[in-house]
Design a protein around this motif. Structure first.
Motif, PDB file in Angstrom:
ATOM      1  N   GLU A 250      36.908  24.140 -33.039  1.00 11.38           N
ATOM      2  CA  GLU A 250      36.697  25.444 -33.667  1.00 11.38           C
ATOM      3  C   GLU A 250      35.488  25.438 -34.589  1.00 11.38           C
ATOM      4  OE1 GLU A 250      40.449  23.915 -35.846  1.00 11.38           O
ATOM      5  OE2 GLU A 250      39.158  23.282 -34.181  1.00 11.38           O
ATOM      6  N   PHE A 251      35.034  24.253 -34.984  1.00 15.70           N
ATOM      7  CA  PHE A 251      33.826  24.087 -35.781  1.00 15.70           C
ATOM      8  C   PHE A 251      33.416  22.621 -35.731  1.00 15.70           C
ATOM      9  CE2 PHE A 251      37.375  24.883 -39.038  1.00 15.70           C
ATOM     10  CZ  PHE A 251      37.876  23.597 -38.973  1.00 15.70           C
ATOM     11  N   GLY A 252      32.345  22.276 -36.448  1.00 14.80           N
ATOM     12  CA  GLY A 252      31.912  20.882 -36.523  1.00 14.80           C
ATOM     13  C   GLY A 252      32.396  20.228 -37.802  1.00 14.80           C
ATOM     14  N   ARG A 253      31.717  19.157 -38.196  1.00 15.17           N
ATOM     15  CA  ARG A 253      32.046  18.441 -39.432  1.00 15.17           C
ATOM     16  C   ARG A 253      30.821  18.438 -40.342  1.00 15.17           C
ATOM     17  NH1 ARG A 253      37.295  18.629 -38.945  1.00 15.17           N
ATOM     18  NH2 ARG A 253      37.360  17.370 -40.846  1.00 15.17           N
ATOM     19  N   THR A 254      31.070  18.390 -41.641  1.00 13.03           N
ATOM     20  CA  THR A 254      29.972  18.421 -42.605  1.00 13.03           C
ATOM     21  C   THR A 254      28.991  17.278 -42.368  1.00 13.03           C
ATOM     22  OG1 THR A 254      31.456  17.237 -44.119  1.00 13.03           O
ATOM     23  CG2 THR A 254      31.173  19.596 -44.485  1.00 13.03           C
ATOM     24  N   PRO A 255      27.673  17.562 -42.391  1.00 12.14           N
ATOM     25  CA  PRO A 255      26.692  16.489 -42.219  1.00 12.14           C
ATOM     26  C   PRO A 255      26.679  15.518 -43.394  1.00 12.14           C
ATOM     27  CG  PRO A 255      25.600  18.582 -42.686  1.00 12.14           C
ATOM     28  CD  PRO A 255      27.044  18.891 -42.462  1.00 12.14           C
ATOM     29  N   LYS A 256      27.087  15.978 -44.567  1.00 10.51           N
ATOM     30  CA  LYS A 256      27.152  15.088 -45.717  1.00 10.51           C
ATOM     31  C   LYS A 256      28.536  14.447 -45.795  1.00 10.51           C
ATOM     32  CE  LYS A 256      26.211  14.777 -50.676  1.00 10.51           C
ATOM     33  NZ  LYS A 256      25.773  15.488 -51.901  1.00 10.51           N
ATOM     34  N   VAL A 257      28.557  13.131 -45.852  1.00 11.96           N
ATOM     35  CA  VAL A 257      29.815  12.380 -45.873  1.00 11.96           C
ATOM     36  C   VAL A 257      30.410  12.397 -47.276  1.00 11.96           C
ATOM     37  CG1 VAL A 257      30.882  10.134 -45.449  1.00 11.96           C
ATOM     38  CG2 VAL A 257      29.010  10.906 -43.995  1.00 11.96           C
TER      39      VAL A 257
ATOM     40  N   GLY B  84      36.105   5.314 -38.860  1.00 11.95           N
ATOM     41  CA  GLY B  84      37.162   4.565 -38.188  1.00 11.95           C
ATOM     42  C   GLY B  84      37.866   5.389 -37.142  1.00 11.95           C
ATOM     43  N   ARG B  85      38.121   6.663 -37.468  1.00 11.50           N
ATOM     44  CA  ARG B  85      38.787   7.555 -36.513  1.00 11.50           C
ATOM     45  C   ARG B  85      37.902   7.816 -35.302  1.00 11.50           C
ATOM     46  NH1 ARG B  85      42.957   9.109 -35.069  1.00 11.50           N
ATOM     47  NH2 ARG B  85      42.930  11.368 -35.339  1.00 11.50           N
ATOM     48  N   MET B  86      36.598   7.973 -35.521  1.00 14.22           N
ATOM     49  CA  MET B  86      35.697   8.231 -34.401  1.00 14.22           C
ATOM     50  C   MET B  86      35.693   7.070 -33.402  1.00 14.22           C
ATOM     51  SD  MET B  86      34.375  11.257 -34.548  1.00 14.22           S
ATOM     52  CE  MET B  86      36.018  11.697 -35.093  1.00 14.22           C
ATOM     53  N   LYS B  87      35.827   5.852 -33.912  1.00 19.24           N
ATOM     54  CA  LYS B  87      35.847   4.681 -33.028  1.00 19.24           C
ATOM     55  C   LYS B  87      37.097   4.674 -32.147  1.00 19.24           C
ATOM     56  CE  LYS B  87      33.078   1.899 -36.204  1.00 19.24           C
ATOM     57  NZ  LYS B  87      33.093   0.848 -37.237  1.00 19.24           N
TER      58      LYS B  87
ATOM     59  N   ARG C 102      34.640  13.603 -43.474  1.00 17.21           N
ATOM     60  CA  ARG C 102      33.769  14.736 -43.216  1.00 17.21           C
ATOM     61  C   ARG C 102      34.642  15.977 -43.068  1.00 17.21           C
ATOM     62  NH1 ARG C 102      29.946  13.444 -38.300  1.00 17.21           N
ATOM     63  NH2 ARG C 102      28.863  15.301 -39.075  1.00 17.21           N
ATOM     64  N   HIS C 103      34.223  17.078 -43.666  1.00 17.92           N
ATOM     65  CA  HIS C 103      35.060  18.270 -43.762  1.00 17.92           C
ATOM     66  C   HIS C 103      34.660  19.331 -42.732  1.00 17.92           C
ATOM     67  CE1 HIS C 103      36.625  16.266 -47.189  1.00 17.92           C
ATOM     68  NE2 HIS C 103      35.598  16.501 -47.992  1.00 17.92           N
ATOM     69  N   HIS C 104      35.335  20.480 -42.766  1.00 16.92           N
ATOM     70  CA  HIS C 104      35.081  21.575 -41.828  1.00 16.92           C
ATOM     71  C   HIS C 104      33.655  22.110 -42.010  1.00 16.92           C
ATOM     72  CE1 HIS C 104      39.672  22.586 -42.294  1.00 16.92           C
ATOM     73  NE2 HIS C 104      39.455  21.355 -41.849  1.00 16.92           N
ATOM     74  N   PHE C 105      33.005  22.436 -40.878  1.00 11.90           N
ATOM     75  CA  PHE C 105      31.626  22.904 -40.961  1.00 11.90           C
ATOM     76  C   PHE C 105      31.316  23.835 -39.800  1.00 11.90           C
ATOM     77  CE2 PHE C 105      26.913  22.272 -40.957  1.00 11.90           C
ATOM     78  CZ  PHE C 105      26.678  22.586 -42.298  1.00 11.90           C
ATOM     79  N   GLY C 106      31.245  25.139 -40.082  1.00 11.55           N
ATOM     80  CA  GLY C 106      31.006  26.127 -39.031  1.00 11.55           C
ATOM     81  C   GLY C 106      29.566  26.594 -38.924  1.00 11.55           C
ATOM     82  N   SER C 107      28.668  26.017 -39.726  1.00 12.90           N
ATOM     83  CA  SER C 107      27.283  26.495 -39.734  1.00 12.90           C
ATOM     84  C   SER C 107      26.522  26.100 -38.478  1.00 12.90           C
ATOM     85  CB  SER C 107      26.552  25.967 -40.971  1.00 12.90           C
ATOM     86  OG  SER C 107      27.094  26.527 -42.148  1.00 12.90           O
ATOM     87  N   VAL C 108      26.764  24.908 -37.959  1.00 14.08           N
ATOM     88  CA  VAL C 108      26.115  24.479 -36.724  1.00 14.08           C
ATOM     89  C   VAL C 108      26.922  23.333 -36.113  1.00 14.08           C
ATOM     90  CG1 VAL C 108      24.520  22.945 -37.991  1.00 14.08           C
ATOM     91  CG2 VAL C 108      23.973  23.649 -35.644  1.00 14.08           C
ATOM     92  N   PHE C 109      27.199  23.437 -34.802  1.00 12.97           N
ATOM     93  CA  PHE C 109      27.946  22.382 -34.110  1.00 12.97           C
ATOM     94  C   PHE C 109      27.639  22.456 -32.630  1.00 12.97           C
ATOM     95  CE2 PHE C 109      30.568  26.121 -34.603  1.00 12.97           C
ATOM     96  CZ  PHE C 109      31.333  26.252 -33.467  1.00 12.97           C
TER      97      PHE C 109
ATOM     98  N   THR D 202      38.922  14.944 -39.464  1.00 20.38           N
ATOM     99  CA  THR D 202      38.661  13.643 -40.095  1.00 20.38           C
ATOM    100  C   THR D 202      38.179  13.801 -41.532  1.00 20.38           C
ATOM    101  OG1 THR D 202      36.442  13.682 -39.102  1.00 20.38           O
ATOM    102  CG2 THR D 202      38.172  12.503 -37.907  1.00 20.38           C
ATOM    103  N   HIS D 203      39.039  14.360 -42.386  1.00 21.29           N
ATOM    104  CA  HIS D 203      38.678  14.481 -43.807  1.00 21.29           C
ATOM    105  C   HIS D 203      38.573  13.116 -44.477  1.00 21.29           C
ATOM    106  CE1 HIS D 203      38.986  18.833 -44.009  1.00 21.29           C
ATOM    107  NE2 HIS D 203      40.088  18.759 -43.287  1.00 21.29           N
ATOM    108  N   GLY D 204      39.313  12.136 -43.966  1.00 15.96           N
ATOM    109  CA  GLY D 204      39.252  10.774 -44.483  1.00 15.96           C
ATOM    110  C   GLY D 204      39.034   9.784 -43.351  1.00 15.96           C
TER     111      GLY D 204
END
Length: 324
Positions: free
Chosen positions: A265-272, A229-232, A282-289, A223-225
């Motif tokens: 494979e990873f989470g999403r960035t906490p910063k929108v 809406g996509r989560m809903k 929200r972009h790719h985020f492998g630091s914590v998920f 969900t880069h964009g």
């Protein structure tokens, strides 16, 4: 937008409000909220999550599904392949790794939510059972190569493979994929969408003894964009299908012998990313998920680890792919 949380049936565990069905099953699964590997690329992160090894070096390691298929090779005698993926391969890498092509996953293709689940190579569009049987009989009449060679090991092996293939195409193997055998109320309970019916098909495969089944969520979660809406759209399908799968396995007394894990494979960035062209992505985020695990000896109603208050890094008990 998603600032509302709801209680679960386990005191002290809360979920986002988009997951009301999973909230009712929290006693049957545990959440790892401190998964981490720090990789933000699809291919490398998927390889790491499914093999427990970082890419590189001379060996291509097998995915956990291929390892299950290998470890069950002597005891599993079912018609279906031992490692099945719905509906397309879960990773952009060689999932069988150094185990070889015999442990490559069988990707079904098709759509289990369609009127007819057209599994590639098994359920063929436009060819009914009568015509398929007629083709088989014609082939047997015209293929003279095997006559007089029944004692040749290669011919015997070829005949065994052919009989297995026909068992899939015309026999009991194919019936596992016939979701029309299920009561309407059961199909509705899983959700009349592709993911929900994938979960139902997975339960039927578990009943048939298939050692490992992967369900790839259709369309993915990249969900880069338009993230919110996509989560809903995505979360209700995941919530209904996964919660019903866990509950159904429990009711049929199969959960204790079935491992269920739900991961990306990873989470999403906490910063929108509010700026164009992302507009709330929200972009790719492998630091914590987070990862969900259930069944097969996992304790339910537990939370392992935590992130910091902004979800930017692990706060307590990091869990790495190799640990999982």
């Amino acid at each position: 937008e998603f600032d509302k949380v709801i209680p679960t049936n386990v005191k002290g565990i809360q979920l986002g409000s988009l997951f009301p069905n999973l909230a009712k099953q929290a006693d049957k699964y545990s959440l790892i909220r401190s998964m981490t590997h720090g990789i933000n690329g699809h291919e490398t992160a998927a390889y790491l999550m499914q093999t427990g090894h970082k890419p590189g070096g001379r060996l291509a390691y097998p995915s956990v599904g291929a390892i299950f298929a290998f470890s069950k090779k002597d005891e599993y005698k079912g018609l279906l392949p031992p490692y099945v993926v719905m509906t397309r391969a879960a990773g952009r890498f060689s999932e069988e790794g150094f185990l070889g092509p015999g442990y490559k996953p069988f990707a079904t293709g098709g759509d289990p939510n369609a009127e007819r689940f057209e599994v590639e190579g098994i359920v063929n569009r436009g060819i009914n059972d009568t015509r398929q049987t007629a083709r088989r009989e014609l082939l047997d009449k015209t293929n003279l190569m095997g006559y007089g060679l029944a004692d040749v090991p290669e011919m015997a092996a070829a005949e065994e493979a052919k009989q297995k293939a026909y068992g899939l195409i015309l026999g009991k193997g194919r019936e596992v994929f016939n979701l029309q055998d299920e009561p309407t109320v059961v199909r509705d309970r899983y959700g009349r969408n592709t993911f929900g019916q994938e979960c139902l098909a997975a339960r039927r495969m578990v009943e048939a003894g298939v050692p490992y089944v992967t369900i790839s969520f259709p369309g993915g979660w990249d969900t880069h964009g338009n993230h919110f809406g996509r989560m809903k759209q995505l979360c209700p399908s995941l919530d209904q299908g996964l919660a019903t799968l866990i509950a159904d396995l429990h009711e049929k007394k199969m959960l204790d012998s079935t491992l269920v894990w739900c991961t990306g494979e990873f989470g999403r960035t906490p910063k929108v990313a509010q700026e164009p062209p992302w507009n709330g992505g929200r972009h790719h985020f492998g630091s914590v998920f987070s990862v969900l695990v259930a069944g097969g000896g996992f304790k339910g109603g537990r939370v392992v680890g935590s992130s910091d208050e902004k979800g930017e890094k692990v706060k307590e008990r990091p869990v790495y792919p190799a640990d999982l």
